[in-house]
Write an enzyme that holds these catalytic residues in place. Sequence first.
Site, PDB file in Angstrom:
ATOM      1  N   PRO A  98       0.785  -1.226   0.000  1.00  0.00           N
ATOM      2  CA  PRO A  98       0.000   0.000   0.000  1.00  0.00           C
ATOM      3  C   PRO A  98       0.822   1.283   0.000  1.00  0.00           C
ATOM      4  CG  PRO A  98      -0.900  -1.543   1.586  1.00  0.00           C
ATOM      5  CD  PRO A  98       0.369  -2.163   1.058  1.00  0.00           C
ATOM      6  N   ASN A  99       0.368   2.221  -0.794  1.00  0.00           N
ATOM      7  CA  ASN A  99       0.889   3.595  -0.870  1.00  0.00           C
ATOM      8  C   ASN A  99       2.241   3.713  -1.567  1.00  0.00           C
ATOM      9  OD1 ASN A  99      -1.318   4.856   0.607  1.00  0.00           O
ATOM     10  ND2 ASN A  99      -0.549   3.710   2.353  1.00  0.00           N
ATOM     11  N   ARG A 116       5.297  11.100  -2.251  1.00  0.00           N
ATOM     12  CA  ARG A 116       4.896  10.782  -0.879  1.00  0.00           C
ATOM     13  C   ARG A 116       6.053  11.004   0.094  1.00  0.00           C
ATOM     14  NH1 ARG A 116       4.507   4.649   1.408  1.00  0.00           N
ATOM     15  NH2 ARG A 116       3.708   5.212   3.456  1.00  0.00           N
ATOM     16  N   TYR A 140      11.049   8.965   2.047  1.00  0.00           N
ATOM     17  CA  TYR A 140      11.112   7.872   1.076  1.00  0.00           C
ATOM     18  C   TYR A 140      11.896   8.210  -0.200  1.00  0.00           C
ATOM     19  CZ  TYR A 140       7.477   5.961   4.079  1.00  0.00           C
ATOM     20  OH  TYR A 140       6.781   5.478   5.171  1.00  0.00           O
ATOM     21  N   ASN A 144       8.025  -5.490  -0.190  1.00  0.00           N
ATOM     22  CA  ASN A 144       7.863  -4.323   0.676  1.00  0.00           C
ATOM     23  C   ASN A 144       6.380  -4.236   1.024  1.00  0.00           C
ATOM     24  OD1 ASN A 144       7.588  -1.905   1.990  1.00  0.00           O
ATOM     25  ND2 ASN A 144       8.912  -0.755   0.585  1.00  0.00           N
ATOM     26  N   ALA A 179       2.676  -0.479   5.161  1.00  0.00           N
ATOM     27  CA  ALA A 179       2.184  -0.512   6.546  1.00  0.00           C
ATOM     28  C   ALA A 179       1.659  -1.894   6.950  1.00  0.00           C
ATOM     29  CB  ALA A 179       1.092   0.539   6.743  1.00  0.00           C
ATOM     30  N   HIS A 192       3.331  -4.141   9.677  1.00  0.00           N
ATOM     31  CA  HIS A 192       3.227  -4.006  11.124  1.00  0.00           C
ATOM     32  C   HIS A 192       2.027  -4.727  11.737  1.00  0.00           C
ATOM     33  CE1 HIS A 192       6.287  -1.175  10.086  1.00  0.00           C
ATOM     34  NE2 HIS A 192       5.434  -0.400   9.434  1.00  0.00           N
ATOM     35  N   GLU A 203      12.192  -9.287   3.045  1.00  0.00           N
ATOM     36  CA  GLU A 203      11.402  -8.081   3.340  1.00  0.00           C
ATOM     37  C   GLU A 203      12.287  -6.852   3.164  1.00  0.00           C
ATOM     38  OE1 GLU A 203       8.920  -8.103   6.944  1.00  0.00           O
ATOM     39  OE2 GLU A 203       9.729  -6.109   7.324  1.00  0.00           O
ATOM     40  N   HIS A 220      12.484  -2.435   3.075  1.00  0.00           N
ATOM     41  CA  HIS A 220      11.896  -1.117   3.353  1.00  0.00           C
ATOM     42  C   HIS A 220      12.852  -0.036   2.893  1.00  0.00           C
ATOM     43  CE1 HIS A 220       8.732  -2.920   5.727  1.00  0.00           C
ATOM     44  NE2 HIS A 220       9.664  -3.699   6.243  1.00  0.00           N
ATOM     45  N   ARG A 276      12.069   4.868  13.430  1.00  0.00           N
ATOM     46  CA  ARG A 276      10.945   5.796  13.259  1.00  0.00           C
ATOM     47  C   ARG A 276       9.940   5.650  14.416  1.00  0.00           C
ATOM     48  NH1 ARG A 276       8.634   5.171   7.466  1.00  0.00           N
ATOM     49  NH2 ARG A 276       7.603   7.108   8.102  1.00  0.00           N
ATOM     50  N   ARG A 292       6.200   1.252  13.968  1.00  0.00           N
ATOM     51  CA  ARG A 292       6.881   0.732  12.772  1.00  0.00           C
ATOM     52  C   ARG A 292       8.031  -0.217  13.104  1.00  0.00           C
ATOM     53  NH1 ARG A 292       4.827   3.943   8.539  1.00  0.00           N
ATOM     54  NH2 ARG A 292       4.343   6.032   9.268  1.00  0.00           N
TER      55      ARG A 292
HETATM   56  C1  DQA Z   1       7.791   1.308   4.340  1.00  0.00           C
HETATM   57  C2  DQA Z   1       7.745   1.531   5.865  1.00  0.00           C
HETATM   58  C3  DQA Z   1       6.333   1.365   6.398  1.00  0.00           C
HETATM   59  O1  DQA Z   1       6.299   1.605   7.797  1.00  0.00           O
HETATM   60  C4  DQA Z   1       5.391   2.345   5.723  1.00  0.00           C
HETATM   61  O2  DQA Z   1       4.069   2.138   6.164  1.00  0.00           O
HETATM   62  C5  DQA Z   1       5.477   2.279   4.238  1.00  0.00           C
HETATM   63  C6  DQA Z   1       6.802   2.204   3.622  1.00  0.00           C
HETATM   64  C7  DQA Z   1       9.196   1.590   3.773  1.00  0.00           C
HETATM   65  O3  DQA Z   1       9.462   1.135   2.666  1.00  0.00           O
HETATM   66  O4  DQA Z   1       9.988   2.291   4.397  1.00  0.00           O
HETATM   67  O5  DQA Z   1       4.477   2.377   3.542  1.00  0.00           O
HETATM   68  O6  DQA Z   1       7.478  -0.048   4.075  1.00  0.00           O
END
Ligand code: DQA
Length: 146
Positions: free
Chosen positions: A9-10, A17, A22, A73, A76, A79, A97, A99, A106, A110
């Site tokens: 997501p996102n 963003r 990021y 990746n 969120a 978590h 995994e 990130h 952070r 997280r």
């Molecule tokens: C993330 C870290 C997560 O906590 C966050 O919700 C993301 C991006 C990262 O790539 O740093 O969406 O996965």
Amino acid sequence: MKVLVLHGPNLNLLGQREPEVYGTRTLDQINEDIQVLASQLGFEVDFFQSNQEGVLIDRIHRGIGHYQWIILNPGALTHYSYALRDAVAGAGIPTIEVHLSAIQAREEFRSRSVIAPVCLGQISGFGATSYLLALYAIFEESTRGK
Ligand code: DQA
């Protein structure tokens, strides 16, 4: 060697963003960088992004028997998604995994990943390079002992 790169997501909003967290590279640019290194290492790579937990789970299920590795990746979902964790554990495809940000440095929520325990390892904090480090890890793992 076929590798599936899954973005949660996102991550489609990368570039715009929270660039201070990021970076400024878009998801397409990051995928291009991954594609270049994957080709150099002799891997075939497919990319998939979804904002929906179930869609990511379905993509993992469809990957069974098809991919030797997953780079994930989970955004969120990292978590709190036990469902995604179970998909990774159940698929039996070695998963790394990844990130962009240093999740342990952070907000407190997280710092915990419910998915990392069923992954081969976790790479975080190196921006888009985290994905490239995962590719190097796969290369090392898959050539170990050869
Ligand atoms: C993330 C870290 C997560 O906590 C966050 O919700 C993301 C991006 C990262 O790539 O740093 O969406 O996965």
